[in-house]
Design a protein around this motif. Structure first.
Motif, mmCIF file in Angstrom:
data_model
loop_
_atom_site.group_PDB
_atom_site.id
_atom_site.type_symbol
_atom_site.label_atom_id
_atom_site.label_comp_id
_atom_site.label_asym_id
_atom_site.label_seq_id
_atom_site.Cartn_x
_atom_site.Cartn_y
_atom_site.Cartn_z
ATOM 1 N N GLY A 227 -2.330 11.644 2.408
ATOM 2 C CA GLY A 227 -2.775 11.485 3.789
ATOM 3 C C GLY A 227 -2.689 10.066 4.316
ATOM 4 O O GLY A 227 -3.500 9.683 5.155
ATOM 5 N N TYR A 228 -1.731 9.292 3.842
ATOM 6 C CA TYR A 228 -1.594 7.892 4.241
ATOM 7 C C TYR A 228 -0.134 7.565 4.537
ATOM 8 O O TYR A 228 0.777 8.161 3.968
ATOM 9 C CB TYR A 228 -2.130 6.960 3.140
ATOM 10 N N ASP A 229 0.069 6.592 5.420
ATOM 11 C CA ASP A 229 1.395 6.147 5.787
ATOM 12 C C ASP A 229 2.049 5.344 4.655
ATOM 13 O O ASP A 229 1.369 4.610 3.932
ATOM 14 C CB ASP A 229 1.310 5.288 7.055
ATOM 15 N N LYS A 230 3.343 5.467 4.532
ATOM 16 C CA LYS A 230 4.113 4.793 3.488
ATOM 17 C C LYS A 230 3.855 3.288 3.457
ATOM 18 O O LYS A 230 3.672 2.704 2.385
ATOM 19 C CB LYS A 230 5.607 5.059 3.707
ATOM 20 N N SER A 231 3.820 2.640 4.612
ATOM 21 C CA SER A 231 3.632 1.187 4.634
ATOM 22 C C SER A 231 2.258 0.780 4.112
ATOM 23 O O SER A 231 2.128 -0.230 3.420
ATOM 24 C CB SER A 231 3.852 0.628 6.043
ATOM 25 N N PHE B 223 -1.858 2.310 -6.018
ATOM 26 C CA PHE B 223 -2.873 3.363 -5.998
ATOM 27 C C PHE B 223 -2.949 3.984 -4.609
ATOM 28 O O PHE B 223 -2.828 3.289 -3.605
ATOM 29 C CB PHE B 223 -4.238 2.783 -6.371
ATOM 30 N N VAL B 224 -3.168 5.301 -4.574
ATOM 31 C CA VAL B 224 -3.352 6.004 -3.308
ATOM 32 C C VAL B 224 -4.379 7.121 -3.522
ATOM 33 O O VAL B 224 -4.339 7.832 -4.519
ATOM 34 C CB VAL B 224 -2.013 6.580 -2.769
ATOM 35 N N PRO B 225 -5.336 7.245 -2.589
ATOM 36 C CA PRO B 225 -6.312 8.335 -2.683
ATOM 37 C C PRO B 225 -5.613 9.691 -2.512
ATOM 38 O O PRO B 225 -4.645 9.814 -1.763
ATOM 39 C CB PRO B 225 -7.257 8.072 -1.505
ATOM 40 N N ILE B 226 -6.107 10.689 -3.199
ATOM 41 C CA ILE B 226 -5.498 12.020 -3.119
ATOM 42 C C ILE B 226 -6.482 13.096 -2.662
ATOM 43 O O ILE B 226 -6.212 14.287 -2.834
ATOM 44 C CB ILE B 226 -4.851 12.424 -4.459
ATOM 45 N N GLU B 227 -7.582 12.692 -2.019
ATOM 46 C CA GLU B 227 -8.574 13.689 -1.617
ATOM 47 C C GLU B 227 -8.012 14.686 -0.612
ATOM 48 O O GLU B 227 -8.418 15.831 -0.586
ATOM 49 C CB GLU B 227 -9.843 13.032 -1.066
ATOM 50 N N ASP B 228 -7.060 14.292 0.230
ATOM 51 C CA ASP B 228 -6.477 15.200 1.220
ATOM 52 C C ASP B 228 -5.024 15.533 0.902
ATOM 53 O O ASP B 228 -4.268 15.958 1.771
ATOM 54 C CB ASP B 228 -6.565 14.580 2.620
ATOM 55 N N ALA B 229 -4.611 15.331 -0.331
ATOM 56 C CA ALA B 229 -3.215 15.554 -0.706
ATOM 57 C C ALA B 229 -2.859 17.038 -0.658
ATOM 58 O O ALA B 229 -3.704 17.903 -0.865
ATOM 59 C CB ALA B 229 -2.946 14.997 -2.096
ATOM 60 N N VAL B 230 -1.592 17.279 -0.377
ATOM 61 C CA VAL B 230 -1.063 18.632 -0.327
ATOM 62 C C VAL B 230 0.107 18.704 -1.296
ATOM 63 O O VAL B 230 0.993 17.860 -1.270
ATOM 64 C CB VAL B 230 -0.576 18.983 1.095
ATOM 65 N N ASP C 185 8.137 13.505 -6.447
ATOM 66 C CA ASP C 185 8.046 12.586 -5.310
ATOM 67 C C ASP C 185 6.653 12.602 -4.701
ATOM 68 O O ASP C 185 5.998 13.647 -4.641
ATOM 69 C CB ASP C 185 9.046 12.984 -4.214
ATOM 70 N N VAL C 186 6.234 11.436 -4.238
ATOM 71 C CA VAL C 186 5.027 11.307 -3.424
ATOM 72 C C VAL C 186 5.513 10.921 -2.035
ATOM 73 O O VAL C 186 6.289 9.971 -1.881
ATOM 74 C CB VAL C 186 4.073 10.225 -3.983
ATOM 75 N N VAL C 187 5.090 11.688 -1.037
ATOM 76 C CA VAL C 187 5.527 11.442 0.335
ATOM 77 C C VAL C 187 4.325 11.164 1.220
ATOM 78 O O VAL C 187 3.189 11.549 0.904
ATOM 79 C CB VAL C 187 6.357 12.621 0.885
ATOM 80 N N ASP C 188 4.587 10.498 2.352
ATOM 81 C CA ASP C 188 3.499 10.171 3.279
ATOM 82 C C ASP C 188 3.300 11.297 4.284
ATOM 83 O O ASP C 188 3.927 12.359 4.191
ATOM 84 C CB ASP C 188 3.745 8.815 3.944
#
Length: 118
Positions: free
Chosen positions: A71-75, A55-62, A14-17
């Motif tokens: 590090g971004y909102d779902k919408s 696509f979503v940036p992952i520079e701040d992903a945990v 899963d990818v979560v916001d």
């Protein structure tokens, strides 16, 4: 810093916001061709018969147990430029992905792609 090899192991998780709401499923990781570091991920979203990849940036992903928190909102992520599940992102569409998230975009000196799947 998330390493490419590490995040590949999280494919289909899963990818979560930022609030922990599920966005979709991790499909692939793209590296920045300038730095060779993980830069974006594609997330499979949509109905089972109408999946697409955003696509979503992952520079701040945990990374957590069974999920990747971006590090971004779902919408915002769901409104990002998308491709079909069997498509590739055309080089001329890369800038729109970066712009969607308010990120600076600079192609290579010879116009090379900025994102690549390792």
């Amino acid at each position: 810093m998330i390493q490419v090899g590490d995040i590949r192991e999280w494919r289909t998780h899963d990818v979560v916001d930022t609030g922990g709401r599920k966005i979709g499923t991790l499909e692939a990781v793209y590296v920045d061709t300038v730095t060779d570091l993980p830069a974006m991920a594609t997330v499979q979203i949509g109905l089972p018969t109408r999946h697409r990849l955003v696509f979503v940036p992952i520079e701040d992903a945990v990374v957590g147990p069974g999920y990747l928190k971006v590090g971004y909102d779902k919408s915002l992520v769901k409104d990002a430029p998308a491709i079909g599940t069997d498509d590739i992102l055309p080089a001329e569409d890369e800038e729109a992905v970066f712009r969607h998230y308010g990120l600076a975009y600079q192609p290579g000196a010879g116009g090379e792609r900025r994102l690549a799947r390792p």
